[in-house]
Design a protein around this motif. Structure first.
Motif, PDB file in Angstrom:
ATOM      1  N   ILE A 163       0.504  28.793   2.592  1.00 37.35           N
ATOM      2  CA  ILE A 163       1.132  27.543   2.153  1.00 37.35           C
ATOM      3  C   ILE A 163       0.351  26.368   2.719  1.00 37.35           C
ATOM      4  O   ILE A 163      -0.004  26.347   3.905  1.00 37.35           O
ATOM      5  N   LEU A 164       0.063  25.413   1.844  1.00 33.93           N
ATOM      6  CA  LEU A 164      -0.612  24.191   2.265  1.00 33.93           C
ATOM      7  C   LEU A 164       0.450  23.105   2.447  1.00 33.93           C
ATOM      8  O   LEU A 164       1.230  22.853   1.525  1.00 33.93           O
ATOM      9  N   PHE A 165       0.506  22.506   3.614  1.00 36.39           N
ATOM     10  CA  PHE A 165       1.464  21.421   3.853  1.00 36.39           C
ATOM     11  C   PHE A 165       0.695  20.110   3.941  1.00 36.39           C
ATOM     12  O   PHE A 165      -0.151  19.941   4.809  1.00 36.39           O
ATOM     13  N   ASP A 166       0.988  19.194   3.043  1.00 39.29           N
ATOM     14  CA  ASP A 166       0.270  17.914   3.031  1.00 39.29           C
ATOM     15  C   ASP A 166       1.165  16.835   3.644  1.00 39.29           C
ATOM     16  O   ASP A 166       1.977  16.238   2.963  1.00 39.29           O
ATOM     17  N   GLU A 167       0.997  16.618   4.930  1.00 38.26           N
ATOM     18  CA  GLU A 167       1.806  15.654   5.681  1.00 38.26           C
ATOM     19  C   GLU A 167       3.290  15.785   5.342  1.00 38.26           C
ATOM     20  O   GLU A 167       3.912  14.854   4.838  1.00 38.26           O
ATOM     21  N   PRO A 168       3.877  16.933   5.639  1.00 38.01           N
ATOM     22  CA  PRO A 168       5.233  17.214   5.168  1.00 38.01           C
ATOM     23  C   PRO A 168       6.293  16.321   5.801  1.00 38.01           C
ATOM     24  O   PRO A 168       7.390  16.220   5.260  1.00 38.01           O
ATOM     25  N   THR A 169       6.005  15.671   6.913  1.00 38.28           N
ATOM     26  CA  THR A 169       7.045  14.851   7.553  1.00 38.28           C
ATOM     27  C   THR A 169       6.711  13.374   7.564  1.00 38.28           C
ATOM     28  O   THR A 169       7.460  12.575   8.097  1.00 38.28           O
ATOM     29  N   SER A 170       5.587  12.990   6.931  1.00 37.89           N
ATOM     30  CA  SER A 170       5.155  11.596   7.048  1.00 37.89           C
ATOM     31  C   SER A 170       6.063  10.627   6.308  1.00 37.89           C
ATOM     32  O   SER A 170       6.142   9.458   6.643  1.00 37.89           O
ATOM     33  N   ALA A 171       6.751  11.126   5.263  1.00 44.84           N
ATOM     34  CA  ALA A 171       7.598  10.228   4.488  1.00 44.84           C
ATOM     35  C   ALA A 171       9.045  10.256   4.966  1.00 44.84           C
ATOM     36  O   ALA A 171       9.923   9.721   4.303  1.00 44.84           O
ATOM     37  N   LEU A 172       9.271  10.894   6.102  1.00 35.17           N
ATOM     38  CA  LEU A 172      10.656  11.075   6.549  1.00 35.17           C
ATOM     39  C   LEU A 172      11.035  10.082   7.644  1.00 35.17           C
ATOM     40  O   LEU A 172      10.192   9.644   8.428  1.00 35.17           O
ATOM     41  N   ASP A 173      12.335   9.766   7.688  1.00 33.96           N
ATOM     42  CA  ASP A 173      12.859   9.036   8.834  1.00 33.96           C
ATOM     43  C   ASP A 173      12.663   9.905  10.078  1.00 33.96           C
ATOM     44  O   ASP A 173      12.762  11.135   9.991  1.00 33.96           O
ATOM     45  N   PRO A 174      12.427   9.283  11.228  1.00 33.03           N
ATOM     46  CA  PRO A 174      12.213  10.075  12.450  1.00 33.03           C
ATOM     47  C   PRO A 174      13.353  11.065  12.702  1.00 33.03           C
ATOM     48  O   PRO A 174      13.118  12.171  13.194  1.00 33.03           O
ATOM     49  N   THR A 175      14.589  10.682  12.316  1.00 27.77           N
ATOM     50  CA  THR A 175      15.723  11.575  12.589  1.00 27.77           C
ATOM     51  C   THR A 175      15.656  12.857  11.770  1.00 27.77           C
ATOM     52  O   THR A 175      16.316  13.834  12.088  1.00 27.77           O
ATOM     53  N   MET A 176      14.884  12.865  10.683  1.00 29.03           N
ATOM     54  CA  MET A 176      14.874  14.026   9.793  1.00 29.03           C
ATOM     55  C   MET A 176      13.655  14.903   9.998  1.00 29.03           C
ATOM     56  O   MET A 176      13.545  15.960   9.389  1.00 29.03           O
ATOM     57  N   VAL A 177      12.735  14.427  10.831  1.00 24.10           N
ATOM     58  CA  VAL A 177      11.504  15.180  11.028  1.00 24.10           C
ATOM     59  C   VAL A 177      11.824  16.554  11.614  1.00 24.10           C
ATOM     60  O   VAL A 177      11.299  17.576  11.181  1.00 24.10           O
ATOM     61  N   GLY A 178      12.745  16.560  12.582  1.00 20.84           N
ATOM     62  CA  GLY A 178      13.051  17.786  13.305  1.00 20.84           C
ATOM     63  C   GLY A 178      13.484  18.933  12.421  1.00 20.84           C
ATOM     64  O   GLY A 178      13.017  20.062  12.559  1.00 20.84           O
TER      65      GLY A 178
END
Lengths: 315, 490
Positions: A163-178
């Motif tokens: 699986i290739l992950f392309d910045e999977p958390t960059s568009a998220l609010d910090p609270t949702m990164v986890g």
């Protein structure tokens, strides 16, 4: 599993000039590898990732997937992509379907699974990513973290080998990164081969088997997290040693140097303990050496000890 | 705009109770016209007659029915037209009087193409024979003597049923020259062409268009003979060929009679009468239904063909090849700039002039070509509204480009594009109201024909308007049903 040889990619601008994003990428990715691509913005991390499944076809070099050159004209690209899943920064869930349909769609349409089988598998995947109760909801009603977890489930539904992950958390609010990272951690634990473009350094260090530090279109450094992250701070430490060892050796009777590591195996500080003096050895240093030392360290602490004087560089 | 003004003026009839100020007694000759508002039809012989006078106000209308309407509602003081235009029944019903008839007598004949010498010769032969055996006189007595008003059978020369078609254009739908009752043509000049057709053993194909389009059709060889009380003038003789005149007509000056109260009866009674007269009498509603069918046919086929052409056009506009994009944008630029009517006339009279394609097919093609441009931009806009990420996600899952387009992009584009596409369809439906210009009896033209017979503006226009509304609503509904992706994707 994947071998990349002399991969390059350049774009032709409308004004006729060309921009080379990937210059000469070489690497080998084996089954079970979890690779993090890190590095400053604009150095070709995402382009490299998207070159691997040919969403941004490279302009030179070779990519071998299971021994076959996927850049040859006759290679069936859609078959490759069925084995090489991708998770996007912007989620890209299909807006006209429910979460469940998003997950079931490709297995039914591409793999020819029956709806019953696809439904069963989709539900178990949604449970795995903690999205089972949102199965019949439209993606537009989900938070970013929920969307990304659904997108991961959609990707898993095709049972990919990598699986290739392309910045999977960059568009998220910090609270949702986890919540997204914990799903990815779980995948890593299960032995999924993953290639991740990320800016989450702690996560990259924790999860990766190897890290590629990309810079200016090349893989600048490649190694285990320990190698990469230690190297990152050991270099200034070594430079500081070079700067101050001659000065401190002369200044006192005895010099002891101590490196301290933090919990992530990084160099946290560099201590020079000079015995037999009562004032700071830095007072005798040249101004330009001090200036250099300040740029290499976060903080410089000078303190007298029972035997002499200690200078501590926090890195 | 035209329709609105008709409805407004028709409403004026209902509300205004003004009495006619200008009585017939004051008007005895052309000199008395000074200072009055005189209505007539644009481009007619009378229009030229009036244009020489500077002491009166000329009102030019595109159809006789409109000019009559203007007289009835008091917008015009006098109406100049053919002496045959308003028969005695109509005059007494509406309180119209013939103030006087002009002194000049104008020879009138059937009009042919310049190269239609054999036809004109044959017509002369027919006329000679009919003069000899007296049948021309009895025809004239029957039609011009207004005997037909008492004899509701509209007796006529039986038509030839077989043979090569003889294409006739009538620029009028007025008794007693040429008019339609229950789908059949009658009238004096209609009988004359029937006699010609019998002699030549050819069957008649009759179309009704306005004078301007009619002359163009005749000239370009889309028709063989033109009728409709056409006066022989020097100008026309230069361009066309006339047979021997069969009669000479005088101009008639119509006015409202003295003491006639306009809008006397109650509104409801008037509407009731008007409905009866415009729809029930002579089964006129059949004109409406056949016109409706024609409109529906053109709309549906043009949408289908245009939607398909639009796909090609949209593909070209989004192509990677620059020249294809240029072709598409040139096409769109052309379609955006050209008035629909002009496009229709160019296709009919120039492009497909000798092709044997019938008018309905030409109309379908014209509207489809125009619709393709609109449809293509609707497709483009709705495809652009689907983010590129959706395509990437589809591709990344392992769909081919085509599968991604069909399964992922298209359903989403259809949802956003549907309202745009629907409004294009409805615009097309309304746009088809101009096909009367190429002799198609669509819904609008059906209303015009009824107006031509009854000189009543309100009811035909109202009925036509209501039908367009219902059609637009149904069309919108159909497009919505067809273009909305099904809810369950699997």
């Amino acid at each position: 599993m994947i071998q990349v040889k002399h991969l390059s990619k350049s774009y032709r601008n409308p004004d006729g000039s060309s921009l080379t994003v990937l210059k000469d990428i070489n690497c080998t990715i084996s089954k079970g590898d979890i690779i993090s691509l890190i590095g400053p913005s604009g150095t070709g991390k995402s382009t490299f990732l998207r070159a691997l499944n040919l969403l941004d076809p490279p302009t030179g070099g070779e990519i071998l997937f299971e021994g076959e050159n996927i850049l040859s004209r006759s290679y069936p690209v859609h078959k490759l992509r069925q084995k090489m899943g991708m998770v996007f920064q912007g989620f890209n869930l299909f807006e006209h379907m429910t979460v469940l349909e998003n997950v079931m769609y490709a297995p039914v349409k591409i793999l020819g699974k029956t709806k019953e089988d696809a439904l069963k598998e989709a539900m178990s995947l949604l449970r795995k990513v903690g999205m089972a109760e949102k199965a019949n909801v439209s993606p537009s009603c989900l938070s970013g973290g929920q969307k990304q977890r659904a997108a991961i489930a959609r990707c898993l539904a095709m049972n990919p080998q990598v699986i290739l992950f392309d910045e999977p958390t960059s568009a998220l609010d910090p609270t949702m990164v986890g919540e997204v990272l914990s799903v990815m951690r779980q995948l890593a634990k299960e032995g999924m081969t993953m290639i991740i473009v990320t800016h989450e350094m702690k996560f990259a260090r924790d999860i990766s088997t190897r890290i590629f530090f990309m810079y200016d279109g090349y893989i600048h450094e490649e190694g285990t997290p320990e190698q990469i992250f230690i190297a990152e701070k050991i270099t200034p430490a070594l430079e500081l040693c070079q700067l101050f060892m001659p000065v401190f050796l002369i200044a006192g009777d005895n010099l002891t140097i101590r490196l301290t590591y933090n919990e992530f195996s990084e160099v946290a500080s560099l201590d020079f303990m000079v015995a037999g003096i009562s004032s700071s050895p830095l007072e005798d240093c040249d101004a330009d050496i001090l200036q250099k030392a300040r740029t290499l360290s976060r903080e410089i602490v000078e303190e007298p000890t029972s035997k002499g004087f200690r200078v501590k560089f926090l890195l | 705009m035209k329709v609105v003004s008709y409805i407004l003026s028709a409403l004026l009839v209902l509300v205004s109770c003004a009495t006619g100020e200008n009585s017939a007694t004051l008007l005895r000759s052309e000199e008395d016209l000074a200072g009055r508002k005189v209505a007539t039809v644009n481009g007619s012989y009378y229009a030229r007659l009036l244009s020489a006078r500077e002491d009166l106000q000329t009102m030019l209308f595109s159809q006789e029915a409109d000019a009559v309407q203007a007289l009835l509602i008091g917008k015009a003081d006098v109406l100049v037209s053919d002496e045959t235009l308003l028969n005695r029944n109509f005059r007494s019903e509406h309180g119209i009087e013939v103030a006087f008839k002009g002194k000049e007598s104008i020879p009138t004949a059937l009009m042919f193409r310049k190269d239609g010498v054999p036809l004109a010769e044959a017509m002369n032969e027919v006329l000679r024979q009919m003069t000899l055996d007296g049948s021309l006189d009895s025809l004239k007595t029957y039609w011009l003597g207004e005997n037909y008003l008492d004899d509701k059978t509209y007796s006529h020369i039986p038509p030839e049923k077989e043979g090569e078609p003889l294409r006739v254009i009538s620029i009028t739908t007025m008794a007693p020259i040429a008019f339609m009752v229950e789908g059949e043509w009658y009238g004096l000049e209609m009988d004359l062409v029937r006699a010609l057709a019998r002699k030549l053993h050819r069957q008649l194909v009759i179309k009704n268009v306005d004078a301007g389009s009619g002359m163009m059709a005749l000239k370009t060889g889309m028709a063989d003979v033109m009728i409709g009380c056409i006066f022989i003038t020097d100008e026309r003789k230069e361009e066309f060929l006339f047979c021997e005149p069969y009669n000479e007509y005088h101009p008639a000056y119509y006015v409202m009679g003295q003491g006639v109260r306009r809008g006397g009866a109650s509104i409801w009674k008037r509407i009731g009468n008007s409905l009866e007269k415009n729809l029930v009498k002579e089964n006129r509603w059949k004109l409406i239904t056949s016109g409706l069918w024609e409109t529906v046919k053109i709309t549906v086929f043009a949408i289908l063909l245009g939607a398909i052409l639009g796909i090609g056009l949209c593909a070209m506009a989004r192509s990677r090849r620059r020249w294809l994009r240029s072709v598409a944008s040139a096409y769109n630029w052309f379609m955006a700039g050209i008035p629909m009517l002009v496009l229709l006339l160019i296709l009919f009279y120039v492009v497909f002039a000798g092709s044997g394609l019938n008018s309905t097919a030409v109309a379908v093609v014209a509207f489809a070509l125009n619709f393709a441009s609109g449809a293509s931009s609707a497709y483009g806009t709705s495809l652009d509204a689907v983010s590129h990420g959706q395509t990437e996600a589809g591709l990344a899952l392992g769909f081919t480009r085509l599968q991604t387009f069909i399964h992922i992009v298209l359903p989403q584009a259809a949802k956003t594009g549907m309202p745009l596409f629907r409004s294009q369809c409805i615009a097309l439906l309304k746009g088809t109201s101009i096909v009367g210009y190429i002799a198609i009896q669509d819904l609008t033209r059906a209303g015009d024909i009824i107006r031509g017979r009854t000189f009543d503006a309100l009811v035909p226009l109202l009925v036509v308007t209501v039908i367009y509304f219902v059609l637009a609503w149904l069309l919108g509904l159909a497009v919505k049903l067809l273009a909305t992706p099904k809810k369950n994707v699997l």
